[in-house]
Every structure is written in structure tokens, then in C-alpha cells.
Design a protein around this motif. Structure first.
Motif, PDB file in Angstrom:
ATOM      1  N   ALA A  56       0.839  -1.206   0.000  1.00  0.00           N
ATOM      2  CA  ALA A  56       0.000   0.000   0.000  1.00  0.00           C
ATOM      3  C   ALA A  56       0.874   1.255   0.000  1.00  0.00           C
ATOM      4  O   ALA A  56       0.598   2.218  -0.721  1.00  0.00           O
ATOM      5  CB  ALA A  56      -0.928  -0.004   1.209  1.00  0.00           C
ATOM      6  N   GLY A  57       1.913   1.247   0.787  1.00  0.00           N
ATOM      7  CA  GLY A  57       2.827   2.389   0.805  1.00  0.00           C
ATOM      8  C   GLY A  57       3.542   2.577  -0.518  1.00  0.00           C
ATOM      9  O   GLY A  57       3.676   3.705  -1.010  1.00  0.00           O
ATOM     10  N   LEU A  58       3.978   1.477  -1.106  1.00  0.00           N
ATOM     11  CA  LEU A  58       4.676   1.565  -2.394  1.00  0.00           C
ATOM     12  C   LEU A  58       3.766   2.073  -3.507  1.00  0.00           C
ATOM     13  O   LEU A  58       4.235   2.714  -4.456  1.00  0.00           O
ATOM     14  CB  LEU A  58       5.275   0.207  -2.760  1.00  0.00           C
ATOM     15  N   MET A  59       2.470   1.807  -3.383  1.00  0.00           N
ATOM     16  CA  MET A  59       1.522   2.300  -4.385  1.00  0.00           C
ATOM     17  C   MET A  59       1.428   3.828  -4.379  1.00  0.00           C
ATOM     18  O   MET A  59       0.965   4.420  -5.347  1.00  0.00           O
ATOM     19  CB  MET A  59       0.130   1.696  -4.151  1.00  0.00           C
ATOM     20  N   PHE A  60       1.883   4.454  -3.315  1.00  0.00           N
ATOM     21  CA  PHE A  60       1.864   5.917  -3.231  1.00  0.00           C
ATOM     22  C   PHE A  60       3.115   6.561  -3.821  1.00  0.00           C
ATOM     23  O   PHE A  60       3.142   7.779  -4.034  1.00  0.00           O
ATOM     24  CB  PHE A  60       1.664   6.366  -1.781  1.00  0.00           C
ATOM     25  N   VAL A  61       4.147   5.782  -4.098  1.00  0.00           N
ATOM     26  CA  VAL A  61       5.389   6.354  -4.628  1.00  0.00           C
ATOM     27  C   VAL A  61       5.165   7.069  -5.967  1.00  0.00           C
ATOM     28  O   VAL A  61       5.612   8.218  -6.135  1.00  0.00           O
ATOM     29  CB  VAL A  61       6.499   5.285  -4.717  1.00  0.00           C
ATOM     30  N   PRO A  62       4.481   6.467  -6.948  1.00  0.00           N
ATOM     31  CA  PRO A  62       4.261   7.191  -8.204  1.00  0.00           C
ATOM     32  C   PRO A  62       3.465   8.489  -8.012  1.00  0.00           C
ATOM     33  O   PRO A  62       3.714   9.486  -8.699  1.00  0.00           O
ATOM     34  CB  PRO A  62       3.477   6.198  -9.074  1.00  0.00           C
ATOM     35  N   TYR A  63       2.546   8.487  -7.085  1.00  0.00           N
ATOM     36  CA  TYR A  63       1.744   9.673  -6.779  1.00  0.00           C
ATOM     37  C   TYR A  63       2.643  10.783  -6.241  1.00  0.00           C
ATOM     38  O   TYR A  63       2.556  11.936  -6.672  1.00  0.00           O
ATOM     39  CB  TYR A  63       0.668   9.273  -5.766  1.00  0.00           C
ATOM     40  N   LEU A  64       3.545  10.446  -5.339  1.00  0.00           N
ATOM     41  CA  LEU A  64       4.460  11.445  -4.791  1.00  0.00           C
ATOM     42  C   LEU A  64       5.381  11.990  -5.894  1.00  0.00           C
ATOM     43  O   LEU A  64       5.639  13.201  -5.958  1.00  0.00           O
ATOM     44  CB  LEU A  64       5.274  10.862  -3.643  1.00  0.00           C
TER      45      LEU A  64
END
Length: 152
Positions: free
Chosen positions: A123-131
Motif C-alpha cells: 500500500a505504501g509503495l503504491m503511493f510512490v508514483p503519486y508522490l
């Protein structure tokens, strides 16, 4: 349960995305002085579609976990700032307030990513592209503001 939560978060993202159809860039944006590294127009809807799918899936993974309250509160905060940026930049054509909003959005996305990482690695890694995308968008906002000071 995952799919129900995923669809719920996706609906929230869809509501946020409606600001893009309500406040479209149009001729005003096309006429602005922009840096050469500005992504082509088609990249924006494609990127946002992928990002909304990822952040919905991430939230759906975290929501049923014990201790997810703060992480989901941060998720709600980032989607609120996400929703606010478009009407300020494209609707009101106010780039300086939009830059402040995207700065707060960046902080909210980063905090959500960290909170999600603590609960669920994927779930945390899924936010990397967003950041990464918010970082690019913030840089673009700042560059366009600098090149078009009349819209501060």
C-alpha cells in the motif's frame, strides 16, 4: 471486502477528478509560457487514471487493518487538497495559492505514504508514483508561475 473498499475509495477519487472536467485548462493554459519539459496534454488524464486506481487500491488494503485511522485520515486530507488544486489553478487562475496548495498536497501524500508503509508495504509503495507526480506537478506549477507572474 477488498473490492467493496476499492470501489468506495475509487468513487471518492472520481469525485475529486470531476474538478478536472469542471475546470479544464482550455485556451488560457495553452497560451501560458511553459517550460520545455511540460508533459503533453494527453499524459495528464492517463497519469491521473493510473494514480487514482493505485491510491484507491492502497487505501482498500489499509482500511481493514487495525490502527489504520491516522493513515486513512491522511488519505482523506490528501484527496481534499488534490480536489482543491484544480479549481484554484484553472478556475481562479491563481498560481501562487495553487503552489501553496500543491506544497501542502505533497506533504499530505508523503505523510500518507509513510503511514501506509508502516501498515502495509505494498500500500505504501503504491503511493510512490503519486508522490513523484505531485513533485513534477509542483515544479511545473512553480515554473509556470515564474514565467507568468501576472497570474500570481
Amino acid at each position: 471486502m477488498f473490492w467493496i473498499l476499492f470501489l468506495l475509495f475509487l468513487v471518492v477519487c472520481g469525485a475529486s477528478a470531476t474538478t478536472g472536467s469542471m475546470f479544464q485548462p482550455g485556451e488560457w493554459y495553452r497560451a501560458l509560457d511553459k517550460p520545455t519539459w511540460t508533459p503533453p496534454n494527453w499524459v495528464f488524464p492517463v497519469t491521473w487514471t493510473v494514480l487514482y486506481l493505485l491510491i484507491s487500491a492502497a487505501a482498500a488494503r489499509v482500511a481493514p487493518l487495525d490502527g489504520s485511522g491516522v493513515a486513512l485520515g491522511l488519505w482523506a486530507m490528501q484527496i481534499a487538497y488534490n480536489t482543491l488544486w484544480t479549481p484554484i489553478f484553472f478556475g481562479l487562475r491563481r498560481m501562487r495559492p495553487a503552489l501553496i496548495i500543491i506544497g501542502v498536497l505533497w506533504l499530505a501524500v508523503a505523510a500518507t505514504m509513510v503511514a501506509f508503509l508502516r501498515l502495509d508495504l505494498w500500500a505504501g509503495l503504491m503511493f510512490v508514483p503519486y508522490l513523484v507526480w505531485v513533485t513534477i506537478a509542483g515544479g511545473l506549477n512553480a515554473s509556470v508561475l515564474r514565467r507568468n507572474p501576472a497570474y500570481a
